[in-house]
Write an enzyme that holds these catalytic residues in place. Structure first.
Site, PDB file in Angstrom:
ATOM      1  N   TYR A  31      -9.517   9.625  -7.053  1.00 36.21           N
ATOM      2  CA  TYR A  31      -8.926   8.775  -6.029  1.00 36.21           C
ATOM      3  C   TYR A  31      -9.885   7.641  -5.710  1.00 36.21           C
ATOM      4  CZ  TYR A  31      -7.665   7.240  -1.306  1.00 36.21           C
ATOM      5  OH  TYR A  31      -7.369   6.485  -0.205  1.00 36.21           O
ATOM      6  N   PHE A  32      -9.392   6.398  -5.801  1.00 38.63           N
ATOM      7  CA  PHE A  32     -10.175   5.214  -5.480  1.00 38.63           C
ATOM      8  C   PHE A  32      -9.747   4.708  -4.106  1.00 38.63           C
ATOM      9  CE2 PHE A  32     -10.591   0.510  -5.585  1.00 38.63           C
ATOM     10  CZ  PHE A  32     -11.961   0.418  -5.722  1.00 38.63           C
ATOM     11  N   ALA A  33     -10.667   4.759  -3.153  1.00 33.31           N
ATOM     12  CA  ALA A  33     -10.405   4.310  -1.786  1.00 33.31           C
ATOM     13  C   ALA A  33     -11.079   2.961  -1.567  1.00 33.31           C
ATOM     14  CB  ALA A  33     -10.949   5.329  -0.789  1.00 33.31           C
ATOM     15  N   TYR A  34     -10.345   2.026  -0.984  1.00 31.85           N
ATOM     16  CA  TYR A  34     -10.890   0.690  -0.743  1.00 31.85           C
ATOM     17  C   TYR A  34     -10.755   0.265   0.718  1.00 31.85           C
ATOM     18  CZ  TYR A  34      -5.929  -0.424  -1.151  1.00 31.85           C
ATOM     19  OH  TYR A  34      -4.566  -0.442  -0.989  1.00 31.85           O
ATOM     20  N   GLY A  35     -10.130   1.088   1.551  1.00 36.94           N
ATOM     21  CA  GLY A  35      -9.927   0.765   2.963  1.00 36.94           C
ATOM     22  C   GLY A  35     -10.578   1.801   3.852  1.00 36.94           C
ATOM     23  N   SER A  36      -9.829   2.276   4.843  1.00 32.87           N
ATOM     24  CA  SER A  36     -10.398   3.224   5.804  1.00 32.87           C
ATOM     25  C   SER A  36     -10.781   4.554   5.161  1.00 32.87           C
ATOM     26  CB  SER A  36      -9.423   3.458   6.966  1.00 32.87           C
ATOM     27  OG  SER A  36      -8.197   3.989   6.495  1.00 32.87           O
ATOM     28  N   GLU A 109      -1.040   7.759   3.695  1.00 34.81           N
ATOM     29  CA  GLU A 109      -0.716   6.432   3.180  1.00 34.81           C
ATOM     30  C   GLU A 109       0.770   6.082   3.343  1.00 34.81           C
ATOM     31  OE1 GLU A 109      -3.012   4.400   2.536  1.00 34.81           O
ATOM     32  OE2 GLU A 109      -4.687   5.795   2.430  1.00 34.81           O
ATOM     33  N   TYR A 152     -10.129  -0.649  13.124  1.00 33.08           N
ATOM     34  CA  TYR A 152      -9.958  -0.651  11.670  1.00 33.08           C
ATOM     35  C   TYR A 152     -11.109  -1.425  11.010  1.00 33.08           C
ATOM     36  CZ  TYR A 152      -7.408  -0.744   7.213  1.00 33.08           C
ATOM     37  OH  TYR A 152      -7.029  -0.577   5.906  1.00 33.08           O
TER      38      TYR A 152
END
Length: 195
Positions: A31-36, A109, A152
């Site tokens: 899993y690639f997370a780019y936000g919170s 999400e 955020y």
């Protein structure tokens, strides 16, 4: 505080053999997370357990750029999205999560409500290539970016810094969010004080 937390994140230089032996009891997905979700502390709220042990490290997604093209009803502000852009890249955090987290992540999400949808991408971590990596993209994108709120803003930046995204990228992220907030404040001033 971030230095203490950083020490708990697994070293991104470790070998795959070590990683697989630590997690050999459960099947996993990348899993690639780019936000919170870059912030393991925030992701823990959704998944119900400490996820620092599942962090592989900083990863780069080429051919995309960040943008705040979603209005998050839950947070009442702009939320991050990735948009195809051949001349850009996105830094984020690569996880190897147990499959038991899959539905919880989809729920976070807002996949069942068409907030985001899954997308499989290819990312790089320490010159290693990972394919079939799950990330999320906004389904119905706004026409222009919407500023994040202070909460955020903070959680995204905390995740980026804590997990070791490049200093240059963290500054770019900070300035982008700050400029969006400044623009939003100007719009609000004009709306409240029409000439």
């Amino acid at each position: 505080m971030s230095f203490q937390f950083e020490e708990k994140i697994p070293n991104s230089h470790r070998s795959d053999h070590h990683w697989q032996s630590v997690n050999s009891k459960e099947s996993t997905f990348y899993y690639f997370a780019y936000g919170s979700c870059m912030c393991p502390v925030d992701l823990k709220r959704t998944l119900g357990e400490n996820v620092s042990q599942y962090v592989i490290g900083v990863a780069t997604l080429k051919g995309y750029r960040l943008g705040f093209y979603r209005h998050s009803l839950r947070r009442n502000c702009g939320a991050l999205d990735i948009i195809p852009d051949a001349n850009s890249y996105v830094e984020g955090v690569l996880y190897s999560l147990p499959w038991r987290f899959s539905d919880l992540l989809d729920e976070r999400e807002e996949v069942p409500r068409n907030g985001y949808r899954r997308e499989l991408v290819e990312v790089y971590n320490q010159d290693k290539f990972y394919s079939n990596v799950r990330t999320y993209v906004v389904v119905n994108k706004l026409n222009e970016e919407l500023a994040p709120n202070d909460w955020y803003f903070e959680v995204v930046l905390r995740g980026a810094v804590t997990c070791g995204l490049s200093q240059e990228y963290c500054w770019q992220l900070f300035h982008h969010m700050y400029q969006l907030q400044q623009r939003q404040q100007l719009i609000e001033v004009k709306l409240n004080n029409p000439s």
